[in-house]
Scaffold this motif. Structure first.
Motif, mmCIF file in Angstrom:
data_model
loop_
_atom_site.group_PDB
_atom_site.id
_atom_site.type_symbol
_atom_site.label_atom_id
_atom_site.label_comp_id
_atom_site.label_asym_id
_atom_site.label_seq_id
_atom_site.Cartn_x
_atom_site.Cartn_y
_atom_site.Cartn_z
ATOM 1 N N MET B 23 0.831 -1.213 0.000
ATOM 2 C CA MET B 23 0.000 0.000 0.000
ATOM 3 C C MET B 23 0.866 1.263 0.000
ATOM 4 O O MET B 23 0.518 2.263 -0.627
ATOM 5 C CB MET B 23 -0.915 0.015 1.246
ATOM 6 N N PHE B 25 3.831 1.562 -1.303
ATOM 7 C CA PHE B 25 4.315 1.748 -2.688
ATOM 8 C C PHE B 25 3.259 2.462 -3.525
ATOM 9 O O PHE B 25 3.556 3.397 -4.269
ATOM 10 C CB PHE B 25 4.616 0.374 -3.317
ATOM 11 N N GLN B 26 2.029 1.963 -3.352
ATOM 12 C CA GLN B 26 0.937 2.529 -4.149
ATOM 13 C C GLN B 26 0.711 4.008 -3.771
ATOM 14 O O GLN B 26 0.497 4.855 -4.640
ATOM 15 C CB GLN B 26 -0.333 1.720 -3.878
ATOM 16 N N ALA B 29 3.347 6.169 -5.258
ATOM 17 C CA ALA B 29 3.087 6.383 -6.695
ATOM 18 C C ALA B 29 1.967 7.398 -6.886
ATOM 19 O O ALA B 29 2.030 8.264 -7.769
ATOM 20 C CB ALA B 29 2.731 5.053 -7.356
ATOM 21 N N ARG B 30 0.950 7.285 -6.031
ATOM 22 C CA ARG B 30 -0.188 8.211 -6.154
ATOM 23 C C ARG B 30 0.268 9.648 -5.845
ATOM 24 O O ARG B 30 -0.126 10.592 -6.518
ATOM 25 C CB ARG B 30 -1.303 7.779 -5.203
ATOM 26 N N ILE B 32 3.245 10.932 -6.270
ATOM 27 C CA ILE B 32 4.015 11.454 -7.423
ATOM 28 C C ILE B 32 3.073 11.818 -8.566
ATOM 29 O O ILE B 32 3.235 12.835 -9.231
ATOM 30 C CB ILE B 32 5.082 10.432 -7.870
ATOM 31 N N ASP B 33 2.034 10.981 -8.714
ATOM 32 C CA ASP B 33 1.022 11.261 -9.739
ATOM 33 C C ASP B 33 0.335 12.603 -9.462
ATOM 34 O O ASP B 33 0.134 13.412 -10.373
ATOM 35 C CB ASP B 33 -0.026 10.138 -9.694
ATOM 36 N N GLN B 35 1.529 15.054 -7.716
ATOM 37 C CA GLN B 35 2.506 16.143 -7.956
ATOM 38 C C GLN B 35 2.610 16.456 -9.454
ATOM 39 O O GLN B 35 2.683 17.614 -9.855
ATOM 40 C CB GLN B 35 3.885 15.747 -7.432
ATOM 41 N N ALA B 36 2.612 15.353 -10.256
ATOM 42 C CA ALA B 36 2.706 15.557 -11.708
ATOM 43 C C ALA B 36 1.479 16.297 -12.223
ATOM 44 O O ALA B 36 1.589 17.210 -13.049
ATOM 45 C CB ALA B 36 2.845 14.205 -12.414
#
Lengths: 202, 186
Positions: B23, B25-26, B29-30, B32-33, B35-36
């Motif tokens: 979780m 890790f997920q 990733a979320r 960073i998503d 932020q992007a």
């Protein structure tokens, strides 16, 4: 020497089962454990890839953001420089438009005199606050009022419009005072060469 | 608690840790998503801002083109006079060259305002008050000539009256020369 099975059984001490068996539902625990490992591997890989792509995208966008910011700053700087240039140009233009030559007007007024009339005193003064306006004071020695009409006609032909005129007779001399407004000084932007050549304006 | 139960407990803790790890890790990733996405939104907003800024600049350039090209023709004439001394010398030399009867010369420096507003680029006027007593045509030609050769100079006041001799005129002339604001030396 061989020992028979019966003898071995005899060697075992009699004891109770020390650990109670776990409930049957606990068989799910190892399944769940392997499942969680699989979950970790799959989700970890997918998330890592997703994080990598998102990170790359974010970094690329951030570089673009920095580029846009630099361009905005450069554009603002250019605009500020242009605005300063415009402000200076407006100041210079204000002066140019409020500094029309007066010699043609003076000469025209003097030439408008009939042989029977003469100028006792002529004063043309630029209004300090509105330099495109002039104040004229003309004292004429003339028998007839026609001379003044003739002179004013000449002034009008020079693109000046008179306002607030006053006219009095002092010991036989006609004293005329008025403000002169150069009509639409913005209509013509003279270059220095045109002004030197005496084109336009007064 | 017997060893079997302890073993189960350890495995359950392992399961929870593995799930938490996955979780996290997920979640990372979320984040960073997100932020992007935020960076993309900022980039879009900046792009719009840049477009608007460029538009304003282009409008300003278009609107001021005529004015700037007009003033550019006058710039060299203003550029030469930045000091009172230069303006005074210029006028007094012309007076001397003309050889007219000059009764007085007075120079003063006054603040320059147009329509009650300070002129920032031409903040000061050198005002020369000159009194002449000479021939009518010489005087008028001289001041007309001054207006031609010094197009940035203007007549502030002219007063003509009878001179001391027959055909002569007494002319009181106020000449105004704007001084350009000195640019900081680099």
């Amino acid at each position: 020497m061989q020992i028979s099975a019966a003898q071995i059984d005899d060697l075992k001490t009699e004891r109770k089962d020390i650990m109670a068996p776990l409930p049957r539902v606990m068989r799910l625990v190892p399944i769940l454990f392997y499942g969680s490992l699989a979950f970790l591997v799959v989700i970890g890989s997918v998330s890592s890839l997703r994080a990598k792509f998102a990170g790359d995208r974010r970094n690329a966008v951030l570089r673009q953001v920095e580029d846009w910011k630099a361009q905005i700053v450069a554009s603002k700087k250019e605009r500020a420089a242009l605005e300063a240039q415009i402000s200076e140009a407006v100041d210079l233009e204000d002066w140019v438009l409020a500094s029309m030559p007066l010699q043609p007007l003076v000469v025209a007024i003097i030439r408008s005199m009939n042989p029977q009339s003469s100028i006792v005193d002529l004063t043309i003064e630029r209004d300090a606050e509105t330099p495109s306006q002039l104040r004229i004071g003309l004292r004429l020695n003339s028998d007839s009022d026609k001379q003044l009409e003739q002179t004013l006609e000449v002034i009008r032909r020079m693109n000046y419009r008179e306002f607030n005129p006053t006219q009095t007779r002092i010991r036989g001399d006609l004293d005329y005072k008025a403000s002169l407004l150069w009509q639409d000084p913005n209509s013509e932007r003279q270059t220095p060469e045109e002004r030197s050549a005496g084109k336009g304006g007064a | 608690m017997n060893p079997k139960q302890i073993g189960v407990l350890i495995v359950v803790i392992g399961i929870i840790a593995a799930v938490q790890f996955g979780m996290s890790f997920q979640g990372k990733a979320r984040d960073i998503d997100i932020q992007a996405e935020a960076a993309i939104a900022e980039e879009k907003s900046l792009h719009t801002q840049l477009d608007a800024e460029r538009g304003t600049l282009a409008d300003l350039q278009r609107q001021s083109k005529e004015l700037l090209s007009f003033v550019a023709k006058w710039q060299p004439y203003y550029a030469v006079i930045e000091e009172k001394q230069a303006a005074e010398t210029g006028i007094s030399m012309k007076v001397r060259e003309a050889g007219m009867l000059n009764l007085s010369q007075r120079y003063q420096q006054v603040p320059h305002k147009i329509n009650n507003k300070e002129n920032v680029s031409l903040p000061v006027l050198v005002r020369a008050t000159l009194v002449f007593d000479d021939n009518y045509s010489t005087l008028l030609n001289w001041f007309g000539n001054m207006e031609k050769i010094k197009p940035t100079m203007r007549i502030g006041k002219i007063s003509l009256s009878k001179g001391s001799r027959g055909e002569d005129l007494r002319m009181e002339l106020v000449l105004e020369v704007p001084l350009r604001k000195a640019k900081p030396k680099t």
